[in-house]
Design an enzyme around this catalytic site. Structure first.
Site, PDB file in Angstrom:
ATOM      1  N   ASN A   9       0.910  -1.398  -0.195  1.00  0.00           N
ATOM      2  CA  ASN A   9      -0.080  -0.001  -0.076  1.00  0.00           C
ATOM      3  C   ASN A   9       0.887   1.091   0.040  1.00  0.00           C
ATOM      4  OD1 ASN A   9      -1.871   2.003   0.560  1.00  0.00           O
ATOM      5  ND2 ASN A   9      -2.351   1.644   2.586  1.00  0.00           N
ATOM      6  N   LYS A  11       0.305   4.289  -0.135  1.00  0.00           N
ATOM      7  CA  LYS A  11      -0.520   5.510   0.358  1.00  0.00           C
ATOM      8  C   LYS A  11      -0.351   6.706  -0.569  1.00  0.00           C
ATOM      9  CE  LYS A  11       0.248   3.483   4.864  1.00  0.00           C
ATOM     10  NZ  LYS A  11       0.064   3.710   6.155  1.00  0.00           N
ATOM     11  N   HIS A  95      -9.628   1.369   4.536  1.00  0.00           N
ATOM     12  CA  HIS A  95      -8.453   1.523   5.361  1.00  0.00           C
ATOM     13  C   HIS A  95      -8.335   2.331   6.829  1.00  0.00           C
ATOM     14  CE1 HIS A  95      -4.146   2.447   6.419  1.00  0.00           C
ATOM     15  NE2 HIS A  95      -3.857   1.628   5.754  1.00  0.00           N
ATOM     16  N   GLU A  97      -6.963   4.966   7.838  1.00  0.00           N
ATOM     17  CA  GLU A  97      -6.549   6.243   7.346  1.00  0.00           C
ATOM     18  C   GLU A  97      -7.973   6.827   6.812  1.00  0.00           C
ATOM     19  OE1 GLU A  97      -3.017   5.675   5.493  1.00  0.00           O
ATOM     20  OE2 GLU A  97      -2.120   4.845   7.198  1.00  0.00           O
ATOM     21  N   GLU A 166      -5.556  -5.131  10.453  1.00  0.00           N
ATOM     22  CA  GLU A 166      -4.913  -4.040  10.588  1.00  0.00           C
ATOM     23  C   GLU A 166      -4.961  -3.193  11.941  1.00  0.00           C
ATOM     24  OE1 GLU A 166      -2.655  -2.936   6.594  1.00  0.00           O
ATOM     25  OE2 GLU A 166      -4.251  -1.479   6.975  1.00  0.00           O
ATOM     26  N   GLY A 172       2.052   2.205  10.779  1.00  0.00           N
ATOM     27  CA  GLY A 172       2.951   3.332  10.560  1.00  0.00           C
ATOM     28  C   GLY A 172       3.798   3.710  11.819  1.00  0.00           C
ATOM     29  N   SER A 210       3.139  -2.262  10.507  1.00  0.00           N
ATOM     30  CA  SER A 210       4.433  -2.290  10.380  1.00  0.00           C
ATOM     31  C   SER A 210       4.966  -3.665  10.350  1.00  0.00           C
ATOM     32  CB  SER A 210       4.859  -1.774  11.962  1.00  0.00           C
ATOM     33  OG  SER A 210       4.332  -0.490  12.180  1.00  0.00           O
TER      34      SER A 210
HETATM   35  C1  PEP Z   1      -0.990   0.043   5.830  1.00  0.00           C
HETATM   36  O1  PEP Z   1      -1.092   1.224   5.513  1.00  0.00           O
HETATM   37  O2  PEP Z   1      -1.852  -0.660   5.313  1.00  0.00           O
HETATM   38  C2  PEP Z   1       0.170  -0.479   6.592  1.00  0.00           C
HETATM   39  C3  PEP Z   1       0.320  -1.428   7.279  1.00  0.00           C
HETATM   40  O3  PEP Z   1       1.050   0.563   6.993  1.00  0.00           O
HETATM   41  P1  PEP Z   1       2.571   0.295   7.549  1.00  0.00           P
HETATM   42  O4  PEP Z   1       3.013  -1.223   7.253  1.00  0.00           O
HETATM   43  O5  PEP Z   1       3.334   1.331   7.312  1.00  0.00           O
HETATM   44  O6  PEP Z   1       2.332   0.171   9.176  1.00  0.00           O
END
Ligand code: PEP
Length: 251
Positions: A9, A11, A95, A97, A166, A172, A210
């Site tokens: 992803n 972003k 997501h 976000e 998630e 992040g 992460s």
């Molecule tokens: C994501 O944006 O779906 C995500 C898992 O980000 P990160 O791996 O940076 O935590």
């Protein structure tokens, strides 16, 4: 469940030049016989670039969001039919976000998933709890509520979904759920999907938050973790390739 599925992803990152470099690194580094399925989800403006650079390669592509409307006077929106036009295999919906910064409700996320399915694009439905919800012992309730809304809306198409667990506090932040913590939630989601469709084995449940080269193997070795949704580590070809390699190793 077949091969693990590793999805990047990006972003809101990238330029035409950076994307080309990243994808070249990815394609060059993928072992010819890598046993994982791989995809990258880019900002909508770059989907045509992905189509032209990835068509005929083992890497699929997708978008990060889709409109809940079919077509028409919705300025700024991108429809599921447009994503299909650009041969997207996947679209991320719900997501955290988008839930957090754009106020997306469970119902809206479910409608987006339905729009995607209607156009033959596989929705990657994200669910996850905040730190406060985890600390209040609400994790299972929250993820089940988020997924139930989608299952209720898409009905017999539940077997066509990809689900991503998630935890919001892990995205992040560099803080990862332990493999045991992630597995426990994946098992809950697996049971919920199994209750909704006799074809639940088709549904990949990804972990995101992460995930990186160092922790991927232990997470992906869990019985109900079918792959990863990777944010930060998907922006560097060597890091993303290490995760793909880890996915292949536990296949
Ligand atoms: C994501 O944006 O779906 C995500 C898992 O980000 P990160 O791996 O940076 O935590």
């Amino acid at each position: 469940m077949g091969n693990k599925l590793i999805v990047g992803n990006w972003k809101m990152n990238g330029t035409l030049a950076d994307n080309a470099t990243l994808l070249a690194g990815l394609l060059n580094g993928l072992a010819a016989d890598h046993p994982a399925r791989v995809a990258v989800c880019a900002p909508a403006v770059y989907l045509q670039q992905l189509q032209s650079l990835l068509q005929g390669t083992p890497v699929a592509w997708g978008a990060q969001d889709v409109s809940s409307h079919e077509r028409g006077a919705y300025t700024g929106e991108v429809s599921a039919a447009m994503l299909r036009d650009l041969a997207c295999r996947y679209v991320i919906v719900g997501h955290s976000e988008r839930r957090q910064y754009h106020g997306e409700s469970d119902e809206l996320v479910a409608t987006k998933a339905q729009r995607a399915l209607a156009c033959g694009v596989t929705p990657i439905v994200c669910v996850g709890e905040t730190l406060a919800q985890r600390e209040a012992g609400q994790t299972d309730m929250v993820v089940k509520r988020q997924l139930a809304s989608v299952i209720h809306t898409v009905g017999h198409c539940t077997s066509e979904l990809v689900v991503a667990y998630e935890p919001v506090w892990a995205i992040g932040t560099g803080q990862t759920a332990t493999p045991e913590m992630a597995q426990a939630v994946h098992a809950v989601l697996r049971a919920q999907i199994a209750a909704a469709t006799s074809n639940s084995a088709r549904v990949a449940i990804l972990y995101g938050g992460s995930m990186n080269a160092a922790n991927a193997a232990a997470l992906l070795a869990q019985p109900d973790i079918d792959g990863g949704l990777i944010g930060g580590a998907s922006l560097k070809a060597p890091d993303f390739l290490s995760i793909v390699g880890a996915a292949g190793a536990v296949h």
